[in-house]
Scaffold this motif. Structure first.
Motif, PDB file in Angstrom:
ATOM      1  N   VAL A 154     -34.661  24.997  41.215  1.00 34.87           N
ATOM      2  CA  VAL A 154     -35.397  26.356  40.847  1.00 34.87           C
ATOM      3  C   VAL A 154     -36.563  26.205  40.157  1.00 34.87           C
ATOM      4  O   VAL A 154     -37.575  26.672  40.658  1.00 34.87           O
ATOM      5  N   LEU A 155     -36.852  25.481  39.037  1.00 32.46           N
ATOM      6  CA  LEU A 155     -37.936  25.604  38.364  1.00 32.46           C
ATOM      7  C   LEU A 155     -38.741  24.241  38.226  1.00 32.46           C
ATOM      8  O   LEU A 155     -39.803  24.476  37.808  1.00 32.46           O
ATOM      9  N   ASN A 156     -38.509  23.286  39.253  1.00 28.17           N
ATOM     10  CA  ASN A 156     -39.166  22.029  39.217  1.00 28.17           C
ATOM     11  C   ASN A 156     -40.929  22.077  39.257  1.00 28.17           C
ATOM     12  O   ASN A 156     -41.575  22.005  38.299  1.00 28.17           O
ATOM     13  N   ASP A 157     -41.313  22.693  40.455  1.00 31.97           N
ATOM     14  CA  ASP A 157     -42.684  22.757  40.759  1.00 31.97           C
ATOM     15  C   ASP A 157     -43.235  23.725  39.897  1.00 31.97           C
ATOM     16  O   ASP A 157     -44.455  23.661  39.304  1.00 31.97           O
ATOM     17  N   SER A 158     -42.792  25.050  39.513  1.00 27.64           N
ATOM     18  CA  SER A 158     -43.512  26.205  38.697  1.00 27.64           C
ATOM     19  C   SER A 158     -43.522  25.705  37.400  1.00 27.64           C
ATOM     20  O   SER A 158     -44.377  25.881  36.382  1.00 27.64           O
ATOM     21  N   THR A 159     -42.343  25.088  36.596  1.00 27.72           N
ATOM     22  CA  THR A 159     -42.284  24.440  35.461  1.00 27.72           C
ATOM     23  C   THR A 159     -43.519  23.390  35.132  1.00 27.72           C
ATOM     24  O   THR A 159     -44.119  23.311  34.428  1.00 27.72           O
ATOM     25  N   ASP A 160     -43.408  22.605  36.170  1.00 27.31           N
ATOM     26  CA  ASP A 160     -44.413  21.296  35.874  1.00 27.31           C
ATOM     27  C   ASP A 160     -45.826  21.938  36.101  1.00 27.31           C
ATOM     28  O   ASP A 160     -46.825  21.518  35.157  1.00 27.31           O
TER      29      ASP A 160
END
Length: 178
Positions: A21-27
């Motif tokens: 869920v958060l991989n790209d947005s968190t990076d």
């Protein structure tokens, strides 16, 4: 043993959900937001504050602090490297050259070992003085968490953020020597 198995299964489930869920947005947020180092550091400090202290003295809390603050330092170092250099270093371009890789590794270790010793000594000298602790028996208990925080936060920042900025200069030096 059951606690360990339950913890591993819970961690795997949580990571599977959060990473998808958060991989790209968190990076993207981690490397682009100017407040991400502050938020990451506050989260790490909060995690260690909320971490339960064991009834009988063990090294689990200090080991966990070392991992949490080292990771926090690596995240802050990634952010700093992006802001200082303007781009993320490409570690794949030298992956086939064994001599430059070994030189970089040895250089990194040669920087980090004295840094750890210096920061540990500094924390153990300054924290008791700041808190007014004069009893040598209480110094270790008072200094343990600040030592883990400052030392491993700076090791993470140095290893991921600052030492790689020196690699282009080391490559020039290696080219002159070879």
């Amino acid at each position: 043993m059951q606690d360990v198995i339950a913890g591993v299964l819970f961690s795997a489930l949580l990571l599977a959900i959060l990473l998808t869920v958060l991989n790209d947005s968190t990076d993207k947020w981690m490397v682009s937001s100017p407040i991400s180092p502050i938020v990451v550091t506050l989260i790490a400090v909060s995690m260690m504050y909320l971490y339960p202290s064991p009834a009988k003295p063990t090294s689990t809390k200090s080991d966990t602090a070392m991992i949490v603050f080292g990771t926090c330092g690596a995240l802050v170092g990634s952010w700093a490297r992006l802001y200082l250099q303007g781009e993320i270093l490409d570690s794949q371009k030298d992956s086939m050259k064994i001599i430059p890789m070994l030189v970089k590794f040895v250089f990194g270790v040669a920087v980090l070992i004295p840094l750890r010793a210096m920061l540990k000594s500094l924390v153990y000298a300054i924290v008791p003085w700041l808190l007014g602790v004069s009893n040598p028996n209480k110094t270790k208990a008072v200094c343990e968490m600040p030592h883990r925080f400052f030392t491993y936060l700076m090791i993470g920042i140095t290893a991921v953020g600052l030492v790689p900025l020196l690699f282009p200069y080391m490559e020039m030096l290696l080219e002159k020597l070879m």
